[in-house]
Design a protein around this motif. Structure first.
Motif, PDB file in Angstrom:
ATOM      1  N   ASP A   1       0.812  -1.217   0.000  1.00  0.00           N
ATOM      2  CA  ASP A   1       0.000   0.000   0.000  1.00  0.00           C
ATOM      3  C   ASP A   1       0.849   1.273   0.000  1.00  0.00           C
ATOM      4  O   ASP A   1       0.320   2.361  -0.202  1.00  0.00           O
ATOM      5  CB  ASP A   1      -0.909   0.031   1.227  1.00  0.00           C
TER       6      ASP A   1
ATOM      7  N   ARG B   1       3.215   4.276  -0.996  1.00  0.00           N
ATOM      8  CA  ARG B   1       3.438   5.037  -2.228  1.00  0.00           C
ATOM      9  C   ARG B   1       4.777   5.738  -2.093  1.00  0.00           C
ATOM     10  O   ARG B   1       5.027   6.425  -1.101  1.00  0.00           O
ATOM     11  CB  ARG B   1       2.319   6.054  -2.416  1.00  0.00           C
TER      12      ARG B   1
ATOM     13  N   LEU C   1       7.698   8.345  -3.626  1.00  0.00           N
ATOM     14  CA  LEU C   1       7.802   9.547  -4.446  1.00  0.00           C
ATOM     15  C   LEU C   1       9.244   9.792  -4.865  1.00  0.00           C
ATOM     16  O   LEU C   1      10.179   9.452  -4.129  1.00  0.00           O
ATOM     17  CB  LEU C   1       7.314  10.764  -3.651  1.00  0.00           C
TER      18      LEU C   1
ATOM     19  N   GLU D   1       9.214  14.997  -6.952  1.00  0.00           N
ATOM     20  CA  GLU D   1       7.839  15.044  -6.447  1.00  0.00           C
ATOM     21  C   GLU D   1       7.803  15.549  -5.005  1.00  0.00           C
ATOM     22  O   GLU D   1       6.930  16.340  -4.632  1.00  0.00           O
ATOM     23  CB  GLU D   1       7.194  13.660  -6.537  1.00  0.00           C
TER      24      GLU D   1
ATOM     25  N   ARG E   1      13.915   7.082  -3.464  1.00  0.00           N
ATOM     26  CA  ARG E   1      12.456   7.121  -3.396  1.00  0.00           C
ATOM     27  C   ARG E   1      12.083   7.335  -1.935  1.00  0.00           C
ATOM     28  O   ARG E   1      12.620   6.689  -1.038  1.00  0.00           O
ATOM     29  CB  ARG E   1      11.818   5.820  -3.891  1.00  0.00           C
TER      30      ARG E   1
ATOM     31  N   PRO F   1       9.051   7.480   0.946  1.00  0.00           N
ATOM     32  CA  PRO F   1       7.657   7.106   1.224  1.00  0.00           C
ATOM     33  C   PRO F   1       6.800   8.361   1.423  1.00  0.00           C
ATOM     34  O   PRO F   1       7.217   9.293   2.121  1.00  0.00           O
ATOM     35  CB  PRO F   1       7.735   6.302   2.526  1.00  0.00           C
ATOM     36  N   GLU F   2       5.649   8.374   0.811  1.00  0.00           N
ATOM     37  CA  GLU F   2       4.759   9.534   0.930  1.00  0.00           C
ATOM     38  C   GLU F   2       4.411   9.801   2.391  1.00  0.00           C
ATOM     39  O   GLU F   2       4.327  10.949   2.824  1.00  0.00           O
ATOM     40  CB  GLU F   2       3.489   9.310   0.111  1.00  0.00           C
TER      41      GLU F   2
END
Length: 62
Positions: A5, A7, A9, A13, A44, A46-47
């Protein structure tokens, strides 16, 4: 939340979300203030980590 689940970024972003430069995001990642996962030469984030960082900074102001 499970990994499926989550996301992730890109640095660009995250910079857009936080209204800062990409270099600022890299500094936050390298200092450990913003957790990130490295894939090859890119990061990357994590949101959920971005949201938590924003909430922490807002809480410091209030």
């Amino acid at each position: 939340m499970s990994l499926a689940d989550a996301r992730f970024l890109t640095v660009a972003e995250v910079a857009d979300m936080m209204r800062v430069s990409r270099m600022t995001v890299y500094r936050l990642v390298h200092s450990g203030e913003l957790p990130a996962i490295r894939f090859g030469r890119s990061f990357r984030v994590p949101e959920s980590a971005v949201e938590a960082a924003i909430e922490n900074h807002v809480a410091e102001l209030g």
